[in-house]
Design a protein around this motif. Sequence first.
Motif, PDB file in Angstrom:
ATOM      1  N   ASP A 357       0.830  -1.206   0.000  1.00  0.00           N
ATOM      2  CA  ASP A 357       0.000   0.000   0.000  1.00  0.00           C
ATOM      3  C   ASP A 357       0.864   1.256   0.000  1.00  0.00           C
ATOM      4  O   ASP A 357       0.586   2.229  -0.719  1.00  0.00           O
ATOM      5  N   ARG A 358       1.949   1.243   0.796  1.00  0.00           N
ATOM      6  CA  ARG A 358       2.840   2.407   0.835  1.00  0.00           C
ATOM      7  C   ARG A 358       3.496   2.654  -0.526  1.00  0.00           C
ATOM      8  O   ARG A 358       3.606   3.786  -0.985  1.00  0.00           O
ATOM      9  N   VAL A 359       3.935   1.569  -1.173  1.00  0.00           N
ATOM     10  CA  VAL A 359       4.595   1.713  -2.468  1.00  0.00           C
ATOM     11  C   VAL A 359       3.608   2.255  -3.502  1.00  0.00           C
ATOM     12  O   VAL A 359       3.926   3.193  -4.256  1.00  0.00           O
ATOM     13  N   PRO A 364       5.451   6.854  -8.557  1.00  0.00           N
ATOM     14  CA  PRO A 364       5.395   7.909  -9.590  1.00  0.00           C
ATOM     15  C   PRO A 364       4.436   7.576 -10.717  1.00  0.00           C
ATOM     16  O   PRO A 364       3.929   8.473 -11.395  1.00  0.00           O
ATOM     17  N   ASP A 365       4.175   6.302 -10.928  1.00  0.00           N
ATOM     18  CA  ASP A 365       3.269   5.881 -11.995  1.00  0.00           C
ATOM     19  C   ASP A 365       1.831   5.910 -11.467  1.00  0.00           C
ATOM     20  O   ASP A 365       1.475   5.144 -10.574  1.00  0.00           O
ATOM     21  N   PRO A 366       0.969   6.783 -12.017  1.00  0.00           N
ATOM     22  CA  PRO A 366      -0.414   6.868 -11.524  1.00  0.00           C
ATOM     23  C   PRO A 366      -1.173   5.548 -11.635  1.00  0.00           C
ATOM     24  O   PRO A 366      -2.141   5.331 -10.897  1.00  0.00           O
ATOM     25  N   ALA A 367      -0.738   4.656 -12.520  1.00  0.00           N
ATOM     26  CA  ALA A 367      -1.446   3.388 -12.692  1.00  0.00           C
ATOM     27  C   ALA A 367      -1.376   2.518 -11.447  1.00  0.00           C
ATOM     28  O   ALA A 367      -2.190   1.612 -11.274  1.00  0.00           O
ATOM     29  N   LEU A 368      -0.396   2.773 -10.590  1.00  0.00           N
ATOM     30  CA  LEU A 368      -0.275   1.989  -9.371  1.00  0.00           C
ATOM     31  C   LEU A 368      -1.107   2.543  -8.219  1.00  0.00           C
ATOM     32  O   LEU A 368      -1.338   1.848  -7.230  1.00  0.00           O
ATOM     33  N   ARG A 369      -1.571   3.759  -8.356  1.00  0.00           N
ATOM     34  CA  ARG A 369      -2.266   4.411  -7.244  1.00  0.00           C
ATOM     35  C   ARG A 369      -3.729   3.994  -7.172  1.00  0.00           C
ATOM     36  O   ARG A 369      -4.260   3.327  -8.043  1.00  0.00           O
ATOM     37  N   ASP A 370      -4.350   4.397  -6.090  1.00  0.00           N
ATOM     38  CA  ASP A 370      -5.775   4.118  -5.857  1.00  0.00           C
ATOM     39  C   ASP A 370      -6.070   2.628  -5.816  1.00  0.00           C
ATOM     40  O   ASP A 370      -7.079   2.144  -6.348  1.00  0.00           O
ATOM     41  N   ARG A 371      -5.169   1.881  -5.169  1.00  0.00           N
ATOM     42  CA  ARG A 371      -5.400   0.456  -4.966  1.00  0.00           C
ATOM     43  C   ARG A 371      -5.841   0.233  -3.523  1.00  0.00           C
ATOM     44  O   ARG A 371      -5.098   0.538  -2.591  1.00  0.00           O
ATOM     45  N   ASP A 435       8.056   0.784 -10.202  1.00  0.00           N
ATOM     46  CA  ASP A 435       8.916   1.069  -9.060  1.00  0.00           C
ATOM     47  C   ASP A 435       8.323   2.203  -8.251  1.00  0.00           C
ATOM     48  O   ASP A 435       7.319   2.821  -8.638  1.00  0.00           O
ATOM     49  N   GLY A 436       8.957   2.478  -7.143  1.00  0.00           N
ATOM     50  CA  GLY A 436       8.503   3.549  -6.280  1.00  0.00           C
ATOM     51  C   GLY A 436       9.205   3.446  -4.949  1.00  0.00           C
ATOM     52  O   GLY A 436       9.907   2.467  -4.673  1.00  0.00           O
ATOM     53  N   PRO A 437       9.035   4.444  -4.086  1.00  0.00           N
ATOM     54  CA  PRO A 437       9.667   4.409  -2.765  1.00  0.00           C
ATOM     55  C   PRO A 437       9.246   3.164  -1.979  1.00  0.00           C
ATOM     56  O   PRO A 437       8.049   2.894  -1.834  1.00  0.00           O
ATOM     57  N   PHE A 442       9.478  -4.017  -0.377  1.00  0.00           N
ATOM     58  CA  PHE A 442       8.296  -4.828  -0.679  1.00  0.00           C
ATOM     59  C   PHE A 442       8.695  -6.134  -1.352  1.00  0.00           C
ATOM     60  O   PHE A 442       8.184  -7.204  -0.998  1.00  0.00           O
ATOM     61  N   ARG A 443       9.598  -6.072  -2.313  1.00  0.00           N
ATOM     62  CA  ARG A 443      10.014  -7.292  -3.008  1.00  0.00           C
ATOM     63  C   ARG A 443      10.684  -8.274  -2.041  1.00  0.00           C
ATOM     64  O   ARG A 443      10.436  -9.477  -2.104  1.00  0.00           O
ATOM     65  N   ALA A 444      11.525  -7.743  -1.171  1.00  0.00           N
ATOM     66  CA  ALA A 444      12.180  -8.611  -0.185  1.00  0.00           C
ATOM     67  C   ALA A 444      11.157  -9.225   0.764  1.00  0.00           C
ATOM     68  O   ALA A 444      11.216 -10.418   1.074  1.00  0.00           O
ATOM     69  N   ARG A 445      10.204  -8.413   1.197  1.00  0.00           N
ATOM     70  CA  ARG A 445       9.192  -8.912   2.137  1.00  0.00           C
ATOM     71  C   ARG A 445       8.323  -9.975   1.473  1.00  0.00           C
ATOM     72  O   ARG A 445       7.956 -10.974   2.104  1.00  0.00           O
TER      73      ARG A 445
END
Length: 816
Positions: A357-359, A364-371, A435-437, A442-445
């Motif tokens: 959720d944080r990522v 930066p890519d709006p397609a990832l937001r609002d999930r 990608d994103g902050p 997240f990938r490691a987790r």
Amino acid sequence: MTPERPDPVAVPTATYRLQLQPEFPFAAAEAAVPYLASLGVSHLHLSPVLEAVPGSLHGYDVVDHARVREELGGEAGLRSLARAAREHGLGLVADIVPNHMAMAPRHNRALWEVLREGPDSPYARWFDIDWRAQDGRLLLPVLGGPLGTELGRLEADGDVLRYYDHAFPLREGTGKLPLPELLDAQWYRLGWWRLARTELNYRRFFSISELIGVRVEDPEVFDATHRTILRLLHEGVLDGLRVDHPDGLADPDAYLRRLHEATGGRWTVVEKILADGEPLPAAWPVAGTTGYDALRQLDGVFVDPAGAGELLGQFRRFAGPQGDRGGHWESTVRRAAYKVLTHELAAEVDRLTRAADRVCAAAPDPALRDRAPWALRTALRELLVRMEVYRPYTSTDASLVVTGEAAAEARQVFTVPEEAAAVDAVRDLLLGRADGPGAGEFRARFAQTASALRAKSVEDTAFYRYVPLLSANEVGGDPGRPAVSPEDFHAYCARVQRDWPATGTVLSTHDTKRSGDVRAALAVLTECPRRWGDVLAEVTRVGPGVPDPLLAWAAWQTAFGLGPAAGDTGDSGDAGDAGDAEDSGEAGDIGDVEGVGERLGGALLKHVREAGLHTSWTEQDPAYEDAVAAFVREGPGGAPGRLIGDLRDDLAPQVRANMLGAALLQLTMPGVPDLYQGTEGEYRALVDPDNRRPFAPRRAPSEKSSLTGAALKLRRRRPDVFGDRSAYTPLTAEGPAAAHLLAFARAGEVVTAVTRLSLRLAEQGGWQDTRLELPPGRWSDVLAPEREFTGHARVAELFGPLPVVLLERTGEADGN
């Protein structure tokens, strides 16, 4: 005096695993050195040697990486063992535990400081704690009930908070506060143990809350937790390493590179569990695995595929509705994975969802937001349950693990297409397409959660629900496809010799659910499934009522595999090999309640709790468990068990053939064989703690120990034949029984030949005129050098007194 420093890249010819514990410390291991050296191994393989929780029987609950465990004799004891080993030509390999430490503040100083000082402690970076959860406090699920019911048992004692035998540090300046305020003022929150399932905010080992994850990805943490082990390596006390559970780490690739550089390239194997056909990451700078992939091959080559199919049909009919729940391997694993994610690993899924959720929110890519978090959680769950290996790695292609097919299936769970896009968002993050902050975290987790899920759903759940053939239910195994053809076995060996020639091989370990010799016996059932069905029908008719048919099937198979009480030595005392028990004077009845019955009871109680169908570790059903115990006493441990014992006696020659065949294959195939304590002779043991009893040298030789010793001494005498440049050449027999011979040559100098599916062989008339063309030269039997062969040898003569043979080339054939 420091032992002479060994060659830093020396490869063992064979290792021997010792389970250290307070009843078997360094001094006891040192006393056993002459015996162990006489076997022909090159190195002793020690369970963890660093300071652990007092009384620990295994040592994986480390509390101090800076000290060698005092209960075992401390560093002086370890050095004394190393000197004695070196004097007898042996080195030491040690097990290390980078993934976790014990959640035992009284003994774990680093953790104590974190509890006292919170996230500002210099030790806070050691542990994988999510301080953003639980209002910035670390949840400690140690209370026997909700806080309100346990408050009266908590007591502030100076700067320490006590609860029964637990002790916790108090934050500075809080010791005189009233108890409720004192509890709220700490950097930790004491909670009911049941909260661990959903509220935990630290990474743990699988679902074991008593083991807290360590962040060895931090260079400072790596240095602090490895300093002592590395010093012992560089001073020549230790020669090599076994790395426990690397899949729990944030970045196994980076960890293993750092370890390789720090050790100077010492021989190192990793406890990496490979799915059938999964390759070890080629970028890992290790010698290979600890050998579970070899175990799968060694077991499978003695399984009759047609008979295994018949057993599966019987299992489904016998187990009824429960068999339908566990009647298909893949669906059993999938159901188990859903159960584990929603129960045992619910807290881990929550943390992973928060990370996703944080990522997405900051991407930066709006397609990832609002999930929506629920959509991300659903996407994560559906992708996780469809993974067929433990986890992805930074050095490998994640799309081969989190596949497009899995994503397509996961999207079908959603009813709204726009919400189903959460699956693509999660997968794109995992594959690095987005990608994103915080994406790296997240990938490691995700990878760490996937590893824990695979272990819990397969090893600790499905293996106890899907039980047509118990010998197939071992780590790295494939119960849905238990048989391995000779062609596949040879192909595996060729790959190992080419890619990982110094990898480990095993038949039994401290973690196997059944020892190699128990599994060798069980494999025989695939050659006589109808006879097994008849006996099972009879014991069901005359035996006690069963708590449930799934448990009964597993219980009777376990009793058959364990065999008569003469094999009840789980320590290393020799009870005689199959066929020798009567002469040894130690023969016993399979109905010996104090022997087999008691051991079966412990193993089967663990079985039903792991299966989680009627009872579990955290939701126990006392009435059901009492019924299980009564069934074991009156059934497999009582008079009806003699029917199983009679079948085992009748099949003793076939059990012997499998047991000796598997042992010889392991000792001569590509790789470095690791022998578990006592397995040089016949060793029948069930799941821990049955297989972790203190070691004692064997009292008398037997067929298996003589064969083992001969093969080990040959490996030590001819390391070139078994080394990384040794050719592996499959040998094919000709004649009516050719399919029952498995043979290969090493470097054109040693030939191994074993019998497989020996009951089918006998039913088809034996070897008759089946012949094996030996490589050029004159060959002698290593166990009986007076027996010599050349050219096309008749297999019946080749085997002679044993169902296996180990040949060494001793010269040119006559006339050459």
